[in-house]
Motif scaffolding. Structure first.
Motif, PDB file in Angstrom:
ATOM      1  N   THR A  96     -37.863 -72.393   5.918  1.00 14.64           N
ATOM      2  CA  THR A  96     -37.370 -72.810   7.234  1.00 14.64           C
ATOM      3  C   THR A  96     -36.374 -71.754   7.691  1.00 14.64           C
ATOM      4  O   THR A  96     -35.773 -71.049   6.879  1.00 14.64           O
ATOM      5  CB  THR A  96     -36.663 -74.176   7.212  1.00 14.64           C
ATOM      6  OG1 THR A  96     -35.564 -74.128   6.314  1.00 14.64           O
ATOM      7  CG2 THR A  96     -37.605 -75.300   6.820  1.00 14.64           C
ATOM      8  N   GLY A  97     -36.234 -71.602   8.988  1.00 17.09           N
ATOM      9  CA  GLY A  97     -35.243 -70.677   9.525  1.00 17.09           C
ATOM     10  C   GLY A  97     -35.727 -69.243   9.605  1.00 17.09           C
ATOM     11  O   GLY A  97     -36.924 -68.971   9.641  1.00 17.09           O
ATOM     12  N   ASN A  98     -34.765 -68.304   9.611  1.00 21.91           N
ATOM     13  CA  ASN A  98     -35.056 -66.874   9.792  1.00 21.91           C
ATOM     14  C   ASN A  98     -35.350 -66.179   8.468  1.00 21.91           C
ATOM     15  O   ASN A  98     -34.642 -66.403   7.476  1.00 21.91           O
ATOM     16  CB  ASN A  98     -33.873 -66.189  10.481  1.00 21.91           C
ATOM     17  CG  ASN A  98     -33.684 -66.713  11.878  1.00 21.91           C
ATOM     18  OD1 ASN A  98     -34.632 -66.891  12.628  1.00 21.91           O
ATOM     19  ND2 ASN A  98     -32.439 -66.973  12.250  1.00 21.91           N
ATOM     20  N   HIS A  99     -36.372 -65.316   8.485  1.00 22.17           N
ATOM     21  CA  HIS A  99     -36.797 -64.593   7.289  1.00 22.17           C
ATOM     22  C   HIS A  99     -37.279 -63.198   7.681  1.00 22.17           C
ATOM     23  O   HIS A  99     -37.415 -62.883   8.863  1.00 22.17           O
ATOM     24  CB  HIS A  99     -37.913 -65.354   6.576  1.00 22.17           C
ATOM     25  CG  HIS A  99     -37.465 -66.684   6.067  1.00 22.17           C
ATOM     26  ND1 HIS A  99     -36.829 -66.836   4.873  1.00 22.17           N
ATOM     27  CD2 HIS A  99     -37.518 -67.912   6.628  1.00 22.17           C
ATOM     28  CE1 HIS A  99     -36.520 -68.104   4.689  1.00 22.17           C
ATOM     29  NE2 HIS A  99     -36.929 -68.787   5.747  1.00 22.17           N
ATOM     30  N   THR A 100     -37.581 -62.395   6.660  1.00 24.50           N
ATOM     31  CA  THR A 100     -38.096 -61.048   6.878  1.00 24.50           C
ATOM     32  C   THR A 100     -39.347 -60.840   6.033  1.00 24.50           C
ATOM     33  O   THR A 100     -39.320 -61.060   4.819  1.00 24.50           O
ATOM     34  CB  THR A 100     -37.046 -59.980   6.497  1.00 24.50           C
ATOM     35  OG1 THR A 100     -35.859 -60.225   7.254  1.00 24.50           O
ATOM     36  CG2 THR A 100     -37.548 -58.585   6.784  1.00 24.50           C
ATOM     37  N   ALA A 101     -40.434 -60.450   6.690  1.00 24.01           N
ATOM     38  CA  ALA A 101     -41.645 -60.044   5.983  1.00 24.01           C
ATOM     39  C   ALA A 101     -41.486 -58.563   5.652  1.00 24.01           C
ATOM     40  O   ALA A 101     -40.985 -57.785   6.462  1.00 24.01           O
ATOM     41  CB  ALA A 101     -42.874 -60.272   6.856  1.00 24.01           C
ATOM     42  N   LEU A 102     -41.908 -58.183   4.456  1.00 22.05           N
ATOM     43  CA  LEU A 102     -41.784 -56.804   3.992  1.00 22.05           C
ATOM     44  C   LEU A 102     -43.120 -56.311   3.475  1.00 22.05           C
ATOM     45  O   LEU A 102     -43.926 -57.096   2.965  1.00 22.05           O
ATOM     46  CB  LEU A 102     -40.752 -56.720   2.852  1.00 22.05           C
ATOM     47  CG  LEU A 102     -39.372 -57.291   3.145  1.00 22.05           C
ATOM     48  CD1 LEU A 102     -38.610 -57.573   1.856  1.00 22.05           C
ATOM     49  CD2 LEU A 102     -38.600 -56.322   4.005  1.00 22.05           C
ATOM     50  N   VAL A 103     -43.343 -55.018   3.586  1.00 20.37           N
ATOM     51  CA  VAL A 103     -44.537 -54.401   3.008  1.00 20.37           C
ATOM     52  C   VAL A 103     -44.111 -53.102   2.337  1.00 20.37           C
ATOM     53  O   VAL A 103     -43.189 -52.424   2.802  1.00 20.37           O
ATOM     54  CB  VAL A 103     -45.645 -54.140   4.064  1.00 20.37           C
ATOM     55  CG1 VAL A 103     -45.217 -53.127   5.097  1.00 20.37           C
ATOM     56  CG2 VAL A 103     -46.948 -53.727   3.381  1.00 20.37           C
ATOM     57  N   ARG A 104     -44.774 -52.780   1.221  1.00 16.81           N
ATOM     58  CA  ARG A 104     -44.514 -51.516   0.525  1.00 16.81           C
ATOM     59  C   ARG A 104     -45.855 -50.877   0.176  1.00 16.81           C
ATOM     60  O   ARG A 104     -46.679 -51.466  -0.507  1.00 16.81           O
ATOM     61  CB  ARG A 104     -43.687 -51.738  -0.726  1.00 16.81           C
ATOM     62  CG  ARG A 104     -43.463 -50.470  -1.548  1.00 16.81           C
ATOM     63  CD  ARG A 104     -42.405 -50.640  -2.594  1.00 16.81           C
ATOM     64  NE  ARG A 104     -41.098 -50.624  -1.946  1.00 16.81           N
ATOM     65  CZ  ARG A 104     -39.988 -51.071  -2.522  1.00 16.81           C
ATOM     66  NH1 ARG A 104     -40.019 -51.578  -3.742  1.00 16.81           N
ATOM     67  NH2 ARG A 104     -38.830 -51.011  -1.875  1.00 16.81           N
ATOM     68  N   ALA A 105     -46.050 -49.656   0.682  1.00 24.65           N
ATOM     69  CA  ALA A 105     -47.233 -48.869   0.316  1.00 24.65           C
ATOM     70  C   ALA A 105     -46.974 -48.222  -1.038  1.00 24.65           C
ATOM     71  O   ALA A 105     -45.870 -47.744  -1.295  1.00 24.65           O
ATOM     72  CB  ALA A 105     -47.506 -47.797   1.373  1.00 24.65           C
ATOM     73  N   ASP A 106     -47.982 -48.210  -1.906  1.00 27.21           N
ATOM     74  CA  ASP A 106     -47.864 -47.665  -3.257  1.00 27.21           C
ATOM     75  C   ASP A 106     -46.766 -48.385  -4.031  1.00 27.21           C
ATOM     76  O   ASP A 106     -45.911 -47.766  -4.666  1.00 27.21           O
ATOM     77  CB  ASP A 106     -47.624 -46.155  -3.240  1.00 27.21           C
ATOM     78  CG  ASP A 106     -47.810 -45.536  -4.629  1.00 27.21           C
ATOM     79  OD1 ASP A 106     -48.577 -46.092  -5.442  1.00 27.21           O
ATOM     80  OD2 ASP A 106     -47.169 -44.507  -4.902  1.00 27.21           O
ATOM     81  N   SER A 107     -46.820 -49.717  -4.000  1.00 23.54           N
ATOM     82  CA  SER A 107     -45.796 -50.523  -4.666  1.00 23.54           C
ATOM     83  C   SER A 107     -45.812 -50.325  -6.181  1.00 23.54           C
ATOM     84  O   SER A 107     -44.805 -50.564  -6.832  1.00 23.54           O
ATOM     85  CB  SER A 107     -45.974 -52.003  -4.326  1.00 23.54           C
ATOM     86  OG  SER A 107     -47.289 -52.428  -4.642  1.00 23.54           O
ATOM     87  N   GLY A 108     -46.926 -49.870  -6.727  1.00 22.97           N
ATOM     88  CA  GLY A 108     -46.994 -49.589  -8.159  1.00 22.97           C
ATOM     89  C   GLY A 108     -46.523 -48.191  -8.519  1.00 22.97           C
ATOM     90  O   GLY A 108     -46.485 -47.819  -9.690  1.00 22.97           O
ATOM     91  N   ALA A 109     -46.165 -47.394  -7.517  1.00 20.45           N
ATOM     92  CA  ALA A 109     -45.667 -46.021  -7.684  1.00 20.45           C
ATOM     93  C   ALA A 109     -46.619 -45.158  -8.525  1.00 20.45           C
ATOM     94  O   ALA A 109     -46.194 -44.406  -9.385  1.00 20.45           O
ATOM     95  CB  ALA A 109     -44.262 -46.033  -8.277  1.00 20.45           C
ATOM     96  N   ILE A 110     -47.926 -45.256  -8.222  1.00 23.74           N
ATOM     97  CA  ILE A 110     -48.896 -44.451  -8.970  1.00 23.74           C
ATOM     98  C   ILE A 110     -49.221 -43.130  -8.279  1.00 23.74           C
ATOM     99  O   ILE A 110     -49.779 -42.236  -8.887  1.00 23.74           O
ATOM    100  CB  ILE A 110     -50.207 -45.226  -9.237  1.00 23.74           C
ATOM    101  CG1 ILE A 110     -50.917 -45.558  -7.932  1.00 23.74           C
ATOM    102  CG2 ILE A 110     -49.944 -46.480 -10.044  1.00 23.74           C
ATOM    103  CD1 ILE A 110     -52.344 -46.015  -8.116  1.00 23.74           C
ATOM    104  N   ILE A 111     -48.869 -43.018  -6.990  1.00 16.94           N
ATOM    105  CA  ILE A 111     -49.145 -41.799  -6.231  1.00 16.94           C
ATOM    106  C   ILE A 111     -47.859 -40.960  -6.185  1.00 16.94           C
ATOM    107  O   ILE A 111     -46.858 -41.397  -5.623  1.00 16.94           O
ATOM    108  CB  ILE A 111     -49.600 -42.132  -4.785  1.00 16.94           C
ATOM    109  CG1 ILE A 111     -50.802 -43.068  -4.775  1.00 16.94           C
ATOM    110  CG2 ILE A 111     -49.866 -40.854  -3.998  1.00 16.94           C
ATOM    111  CD1 ILE A 111     -52.081 -42.487  -5.316  1.00 16.94           C
TER     112      ILE A 111
END
Length: 168
Positions: A96-111
Motif C-alpha cells: 500500500t502507498g508509495n513504492h519504487t519499481a527497480l530494474v537492473r541489467a546484468d544483475s548477475g554481473a556476468i558481462i
C-alpha cells in the motif's frame, strides 16, 4: 581481444592489446503512476547494449523498493548497438502507498563492462486500495404476502456492506 601496431616515424612498431567490451544500460523503466492493490504492476524496461561486442545470456531483474529483494527476472542476449524492451508484472497484494519499481541489467554481473553505473533504472508508483467495494449477498427471504393470482408481493431488505473496501 585484438592487436594493433602503432607505426612510429623511425619505422619501429609497438604491439598494443585492445579489449572490445560490451556495455549494458537500463535506459528507462516505465510503470503506471497508480495501481490497485492486488493488481500486478505492469513494468517495461528499455535495455541497450551500447558496447561493441555481443552480450549473451545476461539477466535483467526486477525489484520493488530494494535491490536486495528480487521479484522476477528475464534472460536476454543483445548484439552490439541493439536494445530490447523487457516486460514484467510485479505483485502488489501486500503493498500500500508509495513504492519504487527497480530494474537492473546484468544483475548477475556476468558481462564485463567498463561502466556498471548505467545498469539500473527506476519508476515511482502508488498502490491504492479498493474504495467501497461492498460484497452484497443474495436475498433468500420469500415474502409471506405473495398473491397466488398475481404472483406479486412486497419485500424489504437491509443491505450491509461487508466488503473489504475502504470508505473514502
Amino acid at each position: 581481444q585484438g592487436r594493433c601496431d602503432d607505426g612510429e616515424a623511425n619505422g619501429t612498431s609497438a604491439a598494443r592489446a585492445i579489449t572490445i567490451r560490451t556495455n549494458l544500460a537500463a535506459t528507462e523503466l516505465s510503470a503506471p503512476a497508480t495501481v490497485l492493490q492486488g493488481t500486478p504492476l505492469s513494468v517495461a524496461a528499455a535495455v541497450n547494449n551500447t558496447g561493441l561486442s555481443n552480450a549473451t545470456n545476461f539477466t535483467v531483474t526486477f525489484y520493488i523498493d530494494s535491490f536486495a529483494n528480487p521479484v522476477t527476472f528475464r534472460t536476454l542476449s543483445l548484439p552490439p548497438g541493439q536494445g530490447a524492451s523487457v516486460s514484467a508484472g510485479l505483485p502488489t497484494a501486500s503493498l500500500t502507498g508509495n513504492h519504487t519499481a527497480l530494474v537492473r541489467a546484468d544483475s548477475g554481473a556476468i558481462i564485463p563492462e567498463p561502466n556498471e553505473t548505467d545498469n539500473d533504472a527506476s519508476a515511482a508508483f502508488e498502490v491504492t486500495q479498493d474504495v467501497l467495494a461492498p460484497d452484497i449477498t443474495g436475498i433468500t427471504q420469500i415474502p409471506s404476502d405473495v398473491s397466488e393470482s398475481t404472483r406479486a408481493g412486497n419485500i424489504s431488505a437491509t443491505v450491509t456492506d461487508q466488503g473489504v473496501g475502504v470508505d473514502p
